[in-house]
Design an enzyme around this catalytic site. Structure first.
Site, mmCIF file in Angstrom:
data_model
loop_
_atom_site.group_PDB
_atom_site.id
_atom_site.type_symbol
_atom_site.label_atom_id
_atom_site.label_comp_id
_atom_site.label_asym_id
_atom_site.label_seq_id
_atom_site.Cartn_x
_atom_site.Cartn_y
_atom_site.Cartn_z
ATOM 1 N N MET A 3 0.841 -1.177 0.000
ATOM 2 C CA MET A 3 0.000 0.000 0.000
ATOM 3 C C MET A 3 0.878 1.229 0.000
ATOM 4 O O MET A 3 1.944 1.239 0.563
ATOM 5 C CB MET A 3 -0.900 0.035 1.229
ATOM 6 C CG MET A 3 -1.663 1.310 1.367
ATOM 7 S SD MET A 3 -2.440 1.403 2.947
ATOM 8 C CE MET A 3 -1.014 1.688 3.961
ATOM 9 N N LYS A 131 -7.798 -4.313 -4.141
ATOM 10 C CA LYS A 131 -6.430 -3.996 -3.735
ATOM 11 C C LYS A 131 -5.454 -5.141 -3.951
ATOM 12 O O LYS A 131 -4.762 -5.560 -3.033
ATOM 13 C CB LYS A 131 -6.406 -3.538 -2.272
ATOM 14 C CG LYS A 131 -7.139 -2.234 -2.062
ATOM 15 C CD LYS A 131 -6.885 -1.664 -0.688
ATOM 16 C CE LYS A 131 -7.732 -2.320 0.355
ATOM 17 N NZ LYS A 131 -7.587 -1.703 1.666
ATOM 18 N N LYS A 293 -4.666 5.382 8.618
ATOM 19 C CA LYS A 293 -5.181 4.966 7.325
ATOM 20 C C LYS A 293 -4.934 3.493 7.074
ATOM 21 O O LYS A 293 -4.027 2.887 7.595
ATOM 22 C CB LYS A 293 -4.527 5.791 6.211
ATOM 23 C CG LYS A 293 -4.740 7.285 6.386
ATOM 24 C CD LYS A 293 -6.211 7.636 6.460
ATOM 25 C CE LYS A 293 -6.409 9.102 6.679
ATOM 26 N NZ LYS A 293 -7.777 9.475 6.943
ATOM 27 N N ASP A 294 -5.775 2.962 6.200
ATOM 28 C CA ASP A 294 -5.676 1.569 5.814
ATOM 29 C C ASP A 294 -4.285 1.271 5.257
ATOM 30 O O ASP A 294 -3.743 2.042 4.480
ATOM 31 C CB ASP A 294 -6.744 1.298 4.748
ATOM 32 C CG ASP A 294 -6.687 -0.102 4.182
ATOM 33 O OD1 ASP A 294 -6.052 -0.959 4.813
ATOM 34 O OD2 ASP A 294 -7.284 -0.330 3.118
ATOM 35 N N LYS A 295 -3.737 0.138 5.660
ATOM 36 C CA LYS A 295 -2.377 -0.215 5.240
ATOM 37 C C LYS A 295 -2.293 -0.411 3.729
ATOM 38 O O LYS A 295 -1.236 -0.288 3.148
ATOM 39 C CB LYS A 295 -1.936 -1.500 5.944
ATOM 40 C CG LYS A 295 -0.510 -1.918 5.599
ATOM 41 C CD LYS A 295 -0.137 -3.206 6.285
ATOM 42 C CE LYS A 295 1.248 -3.654 5.855
ATOM 43 N NZ LYS A 295 1.639 -4.911 6.453
#
EC number: 5.4.99.-
Length: 618
Positions: A3, A131, A293-295
């Site tokens: 990410m 993702k 935040k999302d990894k």
């Protein structure tokens, strides 16, 4: 599962404020929004930009702490050893992981495990992979002024008044040494006087500038002594500067904060902060930022791709129209609860129960799931010996939660787990209890929607300003489901005035917690509670279906790509695969993955997505 993220950060001279939008608790900049462009792809990678603040008010411990005859104390020595070990990490640590990530994630959580069970739309779901690559999920923050944050400038800011080059040569080596010793309190002098040999106003100005530029924290004044001019350097803060050397060495001309944009790949915010704190030699909690935040995302503006989608154009149209018009259930996303067989909410529950031995065991015990080989060995050593020092030796990276807890246990002993646990940074500790609140909230919202559907009913809660009030029978038609909120459990909230109130009570009672007494004997762990809307309708929703042949190429440029002048991808009219590119804005403390879940109507957990990725790659 990479990410990339970009985050705005600030370094503050005054009091520390850490703002975390993932906590579910209102924070100072609650109006800040995130604009999400999402790409659902064959894998699960992402990029992110966040805004952070570094507070200079948190002291940096001296590099060396003298004890007795000038030796370092044990804690300082341990930190030095940790840095040496971490800097010298060998490739062996990475090579130890022979089991595939997909195999390890068979033991991970599913959505149902954390109360995520309902949908609001009636369209038929379809398959897509979220993702797959880090470039498939991008999040850019939006400020209160509507400005979207981007990493678009790598230049170093210049001070408004650049000092003369003469500041580097005006002082002798001996004078510099004396000033450095004064700055660091390494001698008994309270000031250092420098004679102005060629006395002119310009010469005195250069010496003043040289001292203040090269030795921040020192003040200067001009004195006449026996007919000669001297520039006298001294500590304006006196001995107080020892307690907080960072605060008193921060140049006053640079304002209260150092703001910057952090761009990160394959790191969640806390990991990135830990890396920065290590190389800057400061504590992690001097950084403040909007949300963890999302990894697997880029933060600045959220963009998501659903690669290898199976839905027809009509299905995609129905799903996206529903997202735009109705929205999605505002569940806390899977990243809130961890990726291993020991969910973070279990640790949070044990903290609230004051069950400290269980807290220790849950964090340190062996578990199934995706973990580094050295962490597995550390857990095995702990299970075998219950010796924190021996287990700590198995960790080449000691800044992880496990390493911090083991260091605390080594320092305070096994009978003082509370103090040992306190070594872990406060944000990380609170993450556990916020995870438990989120777990309760998810389950209660699922039950609320199951029992009452998508219409407001008497006894529901709505916010008037910051105050929660009940919807009365004769007032129901004045509200929509988008107005309804549900409480995160705490001592300062009210609960719905219908059967969901009893459901809250039953769930907490089953966990040996008293819903009427959510104050903890340790103040940090007392839960005041908060309110959260149950349905969120994204803004600025747009989408397109694109065709592509190579699953390894990114479907849009990141900020770094643009800085490097890379050409944006060009899509063909036909291709082997189809992807759904989504773009939308979300308010703080909401999860783009939950919006995407509503579109796909499929489990967005890493456990499920890794299986999809593995299957597709075959």
């Amino acid at each position: 599962m990479e990410m990339t993220e970009m985050t705005g950060v600030s370094l503050k001279r005054g009091a520390l404020v850490v703002e975390d939008n993932d906590s579910g608790v209102p924070v100072e900049e609650t109006k800040k929004q995130k604009l999400s462009e999402c790409s659902l792809t064959k894998g699960q990678d992402g990029l992110q930009n966040d805004f952070l603040s570094i507070s200079e008010d948190v002291p940096r411990p001296p590099d060396t702490v003298s004890t007795g005859k000038g030796g370092k104390n044990s804690e300082a020595q341990l930190e030095d050893e940790e840095e040496e070990e971490e800097d010298g990490l060998s490739e062996e640590c990475e090579e130890e992981e022979s089991e595939s990530f997909a195999d390890m994630m068979k033991h991970g959580l599913t959505e149902a495990d954390v109360g995520i069970t309902k949908f609001v739309s009636s369209h038929q779901g379809f398959s897509g992979i979220l993702k797959e690559r880090y470039s498939d999920f991008v999040v850019h923050e939006i400020g209160k002024d509507g400005r979207i944050s981007h990493l678009n400038d790598l230049s170093i800011p210049v001070d408004e008044e650049d000092p003369s080059e003469d500041i580097f040569t005006v002082l002798t080596a001996e004078e510099k040494q004396r000033l450095e010793e004064l700055q660091l309190f390494k001698n008994k002098e309270t000031s250092v006087a420098i004679e102005v040999i060629e006395d002119t106003k310009e010469k005195r100005t250069i010496i003043h500038q040289a001292i203040k530029s090269l030795f921040p924290g020192l003040e200067t004044k001009t004195e006449d002594r026996e007919g000669k001019k001297y520039i006298v350097a001294y500590h304006a803060a006196g001995k107080k500067a020892l307690a907080n050397p960072r605060k008193h060495s921060w140049p006053k001309s640079r304002g209260s904060y150092c703001h910057f944009v952090l761009y990160k790949e394959n790191k969640d915010t806390m990991d990135a902060i830990n890396v920065l704190s290590k190389y800057l030699r400061v504590k992690p909690n001097i950084f403040s930022y909007m949300g963890t935040k999302d990894k697997r995302a880029i933060t600045v503006q959220e963009i998501a791709v659903l690669k290898n989608i199976t839905g027809t154009d009509d299905q995609v149209q129905q799903a996206m129209n529903s997202l735009k018009e109705i929205g999605f259930i505002n569940y806390y996303g899977m990243q809130r609860f961890g990726t291993t067989a020991v969910p973070t909410y279990q640790v949070g529950r044990a903290i609230l129960q004051n069950s400290w031995t269980e807290v220790m065991d849950l964090i340190l015990k062996p578990r199934s799931g995706a973990e580094k080989g050295y962490l597995v060995k550390c857990r095995e050593e702990w299970a075998k010996t219950k010796d924190p020092t021996a287990a700590l030796r198995k960790l080449p990276v000691k800044r992880c939660v496990e390493g911090q807890l083991l260091r605390g246990l080594s320092k305070y002993g096994m009978k003082n787990i509370v103090s040992a646990f306190g070594i872990i940074p406060r944000n990380n500790r609170l993450m556990y209890i916020h995870s438990y609140q989120s777990y309760v909230w998810n389950n209660m919202v699922s039950k609320r929607i199951e029992d009452y559907g998508l219409k407001p009913v008497p006894g529901d809660l709505v916010l008037k300003g910051a105050t929660a009030t009940y919807i009365e029978e004769d007032d129901v038609n004045n509200y929509s489901i988008h107005d309804v909120v549900m409480p995160l459990p705490g001592f300062d909230v009210i609960y719905p005035k219908h059967k969901i109130q009893e459901a809250y009570r039953e769930m907490l009672t089953a966990d040996n917690l008293d819903i009427d007494n959510m104050r903890h004997k340790i103040r940090d762990y007392s839960l005041s509670g908060a309110y959260r809307k149950i349905i969120i309708r994204p803004q600025n929703v747009s989408w397109e279906v694109v065709a592509y042949d190579d699953p390894k190429i990114p479907l849009f440029n990141t900020d770094v790509d643009n800085l490097e002048g890379k050409t944006p991808p060009v899509f063909a009219s036909e291709g082997k695969y189809r992807a759904l590119k989504m773009d939308f804005s979300l308010p703080p403390s909401t999860y783009a993955t939950m919006a995407i879940r509503e579109v796909l109507k499929m489990d967005t957990s890493i456990k499920n997505q890794t299986q999809l990725n593995t299957t597709w790659l075959r």
